[in-house]
Structure formats: structure tokens, C-alpha cells
Scaffold this active site. Sequence first.
Site, mmCIF file in Angstrom:
data_model
loop_
_atom_site.group_PDB
_atom_site.id
_atom_site.type_symbol
_atom_site.label_atom_id
_atom_site.label_comp_id
_atom_site.label_asym_id
_atom_site.label_seq_id
_atom_site.Cartn_x
_atom_site.Cartn_y
_atom_site.Cartn_z
ATOM 1 N N ARG A 49 -8.635 -6.060 14.025
ATOM 2 C CA ARG A 49 -8.165 -4.798 14.686
ATOM 3 C C ARG A 49 -8.800 -3.709 15.058
ATOM 4 O O ARG A 49 -9.512 -3.174 14.149
ATOM 5 C CB ARG A 49 -6.306 -4.901 14.218
ATOM 6 N N GLU A 87 -3.358 6.376 18.710
ATOM 7 C CA GLU A 87 -3.523 5.428 18.805
ATOM 8 C C GLU A 87 -2.846 4.398 19.005
ATOM 9 O O GLU A 87 -1.750 3.719 19.135
ATOM 10 C CB GLU A 87 -3.606 5.091 17.264
ATOM 11 N N ARG A 98 0.415 5.853 16.503
ATOM 12 C CA ARG A 98 0.817 7.063 15.753
ATOM 13 C C ARG A 98 0.049 8.002 16.797
ATOM 14 O O ARG A 98 -0.678 7.777 17.294
ATOM 15 C CB ARG A 98 0.339 7.017 14.505
ATOM 16 N N ASP A 155 -9.724 0.926 1.328
ATOM 17 C CA ASP A 155 -9.624 2.438 1.417
ATOM 18 C C ASP A 155 -11.084 3.445 0.852
ATOM 19 O O ASP A 155 -11.976 2.824 -0.237
ATOM 20 C CB ASP A 155 -8.924 3.617 0.229
ATOM 21 N N ARG A 166 0.605 -1.136 -0.167
ATOM 22 C CA ARG A 166 -0.146 0.126 -0.148
ATOM 23 C C ARG A 166 0.866 1.111 0.199
ATOM 24 O O ARG A 166 0.427 2.452 -0.107
ATOM 25 C CB ARG A 166 -1.021 -0.411 1.556
ATOM 26 N N TYR A 217 -9.892 -4.596 3.386
ATOM 27 C CA TYR A 217 -8.731 -3.802 4.203
ATOM 28 C C TYR A 217 -9.173 -2.575 2.429
ATOM 29 O O TYR A 217 -8.901 -2.570 2.084
ATOM 30 C CB TYR A 217 -7.038 -3.319 4.085
ATOM 31 N N ARG A 233 9.512 5.116 -3.388
ATOM 32 C CA ARG A 233 10.947 5.605 -4.319
ATOM 33 C C ARG A 233 11.360 6.341 -4.461
ATOM 34 O O ARG A 233 12.126 6.659 -3.389
ATOM 35 C CB ARG A 233 9.381 6.486 -5.237
HETATM 36 N N1 UDP Z 1 3.464 0.966 7.991
HETATM 37 C C1 UDP Z 1 4.729 0.832 8.280
HETATM 38 N N2 UDP Z 1 5.597 2.018 8.838
HETATM 39 C C2 UDP Z 1 5.076 2.619 9.217
HETATM 40 C C3 UDP Z 1 3.383 3.172 7.759
HETATM 41 C C4 UDP Z 1 2.717 2.272 7.705
HETATM 42 O O1 UDP Z 1 5.559 -0.630 8.680
HETATM 43 O O2 UDP Z 1 5.018 4.074 9.523
HETATM 44 C C5 UDP Z 1 3.044 -0.254 6.749
HETATM 45 C C6 UDP Z 1 2.289 -1.578 8.744
HETATM 46 O O3 UDP Z 1 1.997 -2.644 7.962
HETATM 47 C C7 UDP Z 1 0.967 -0.418 8.075
HETATM 48 C C8 UDP Z 1 0.811 -0.390 6.444
HETATM 49 O O4 UDP Z 1 2.298 -0.248 5.935
HETATM 50 O O5 UDP Z 1 0.060 -1.538 8.577
HETATM 51 C C9 UDP Z 1 -0.207 -0.065 5.988
HETATM 52 O O6 UDP Z 1 0.039 1.054 5.646
HETATM 53 P P1 UDP Z 1 -1.249 2.988 5.925
HETATM 54 O O7 UDP Z 1 -0.925 3.966 6.572
HETATM 55 O O8 UDP Z 1 -2.239 2.887 4.470
HETATM 56 O O9 UDP Z 1 -1.937 2.378 7.307
HETATM 57 P P2 UDP Z 1 -3.898 3.369 7.410
HETATM 58 O O10 UDP Z 1 -3.639 4.634 7.647
HETATM 59 O O11 UDP Z 1 -4.973 2.420 6.848
HETATM 60 O O12 UDP Z 1 -3.763 2.874 9.202
#
Ligand code: UDP
Length: 365
Positions: free
Chosen positions: A248, A299, A279, A349, A171, A347, A175
Site C-alpha cells: 500500500r 493521507e 486521517r 514498527d 496492534r 509490518y 482496554r
Molecule cells: N485501525 C482502525 N481504525 C482506526 C485506526 C486503526 O480500524 O481508527 C486499524 C486498521 O486496520 C489499521 C490498523 O488498525 O490498519 C493499524 O493501525 P495503526 O494506527 O497501527 O497503523 P499505522 O499507524 O501503522 O498506519
Amino acid sequence: MNYDYLIVGSGLFGSVFAHEAKKRGKKVLVIDKRDHIAGNIYTKVLEGIQVHQYGAHIFHTSDKEIWNYMNQFAEFNNYINSPIAIYKDELYNLPFNMNTFSKMWNIQTPREAKEIIDSQIAELSIQDPKNLEEQALSLAGKDVYEKLIKGYTEKQWGRDCKELPAFIIKRLPFRFTYDNNYFNDRYQGIPIGGYTKIVEKMLDGIEVLLNTEYSEFVKLHPNIADKTVFTGMIDSYFDYCLGTLEYRSIRFETEILECDNYQGNAVVNYTERKVPYTRIIEHKHFEFKSQKKTVISKEYSTEWKPGMEPYYPVNDKKNSELYVRYQELAKEEKNIIFGGRLGSYQYYDMDKVVRAALDLSGREL
Ligand code: UDP
């Protein structure tokens, strides 16, 4: 009173479908067990700030039709998500890009970054990544994996990275340019005035019953509608008869702080395993206003238990197999359609949710 559709859940999926059904002259009733509409995209004003009550929602899509569709209900601002990651006393830009690599290895060019990552990947010899750990290592190498992925992912999912599907980490963009935009999508922004207003507009003129639990409601009104669109947990609909699917959940600790700028960014990830939260969101930075105070939410990721709000389906092998069995049951059920993140155990978006609801509307109405 008899309706064409009973829609269970006033989140994004249910509300888009309800809106489309009403537009086509159908009689629609929406019920929701919570005391408010909008499901997990619900926003509420605190200290003049739109607070994302169930976690940050940043709308992004490459689907122009969906972007235009959403813009009927709100104007979007020009917010671009550029999270920061903190690992111990080190601070990095996300997603994984040249800013991240230059800070991590004190280098400047894509070539230098590629050399380091390639040499780390070469030591591992992973051919066909079978899980999140292998996927992350073969994409980014050991340093990025250990500092920015492993701890965060294991906190968020409560599972070892080897037990999680590879698609989760795909996801995130990876880059070799100095570009901190978390998403690759063409369109992105936060609705001015908040998400709740969008859903209010979608549901304009539609009957909505809040504080209404489906299982009890349907016992009292078994023939209320010709068809039902169910956006709750698919396993709960079937009374968990095949076992429970895993989800979760998140516990939020929201505080109002007497300062105007706490962390300088909307999203700061804490990627170290030891920090108990994943976060901190500082909501005011999603908009560009200058309130005196600020609101932050920490969170804490937890395993879902009955009574909690489910957020993320756990799409590992075991759960995916169980979901397929529930889908078989769903096929036998008459006049019911399952949809949304919970109903489809996906999952998703937000843009994919809207797309799925519009596709269903096209087929169904
Ligand atoms: N992820 C990570 N480190 C980060 C942010 C995200 O490893 O700092 C990984 C983690 O496995 C997470 C996934 O990327 O479950 C998807 O993150 P995303 O931010 O898309 O999650 P959401 O915003 O849906 O909670």
C-alpha cells in the site's frame, strides 16, 4: 575503492547497520535512490514545524535497550499518542477504551461496557478468528467494528476486512480503563529536532551517495563491496521474476494553514468509508511549540504501483506465500542480506526495525 559493506537504503534499518559496522571498523558505503537520507522517517522543517514527510512516526517501545540506543542520537519529548476518531458527526477517543465506550453507549463503568460488548459478541459465535473482521468483531463487538474499524481498515488496505490478517487489528490496544494512550509500550516520544537529525548522526563520517539507484550502480561497480545489505523491496531486487508483491502506498496532501490550531490533536482518523482520506495529521502537535501557522497532511491510501513509494506490505495469504518464495531465492544469493520493512516484507514498527538491525549487527560484524 572496495568496501566491506554496501548498504542500499538510508532508512532506519540501513542507517543503524551502517553505524554499527563503522563503529566496528568496517568500511561502509550507503546509497539511496532518493535525494535525502532517512527513508520514510524523514522529517523536514516547514514554518518552524517538523513535518513528517512520509507519514507520522511516533517512536514507542518496551525494549529498554532499544530506547537507550535511540536516546544516544536524540532527546525524546514526552508526546503520548492519543488519536481521535471521527465517524459521521460522532467523535471518539482511540484506542478502544472506556472513553470510547462511554461516548458510544452513554455508560460509565467497565461492567456496563463489558455487558454490551459481550452481548454483541454472543450473537456472532466466532470461535477462532480467521481474519481481521472476525478478530475485530470478537474483540469489540458490532458497534465498534462498524463505526471505528471497518471503514478505516477498508480504506487503508483497499481490501475487504475478511481478506486481511487478524494480526493487523491486534496492534491496537483494547482496554476497559479510561486510558487514551494508543500504545501499551513503556517508552514513547518524538525526537526533539526531528528524525532526520537522528539518521544524520547515525551516518556521521559514513560515505553516502544520494540519487543512486542500486540496479544501475551495481552494474557500474559490480565488485564495490564484499557484502550488500539491501533494504529495498525484495521483489524488485529479483526483478519481480516470481511476480510482484503487493504494497500500500500513501498520497499526502500537505497544506500550510493560516491558523495556529486546526484540529487540536496530532492525529485525527476519519473512520467513515465515504471520507476519501484516512486521517489528518497536524504536525505541530507532536511537539509543544507555538508557531503562528500550522501544517496539516491528509493521507490518501492507494494501491502501490511502480514509481510510487511503498509503505505497507500487504501480509495476506497470497502475498505471504509469494514472499516465502522470494526468501528461497534470497537464500541462494551470495553475500547479500535483506532487511527492514521492505526487505523483510513485514509490518514493522520502528523499534522492531532497530532491533532487527542490531541483531543482524551482532551476528554479522
Ligand atoms: N485501525 C482502525 N481504525 C482506526 C485506526 C486503526 O480500524 O481508527 C486499524 C486498521 O486496520 C489499521 C490498523 O488498525 O490498519 C493499524 O493501525 P495503526 O494506527 O497501527 O497503523 P499505522 O499507524 O501503522 O498506519
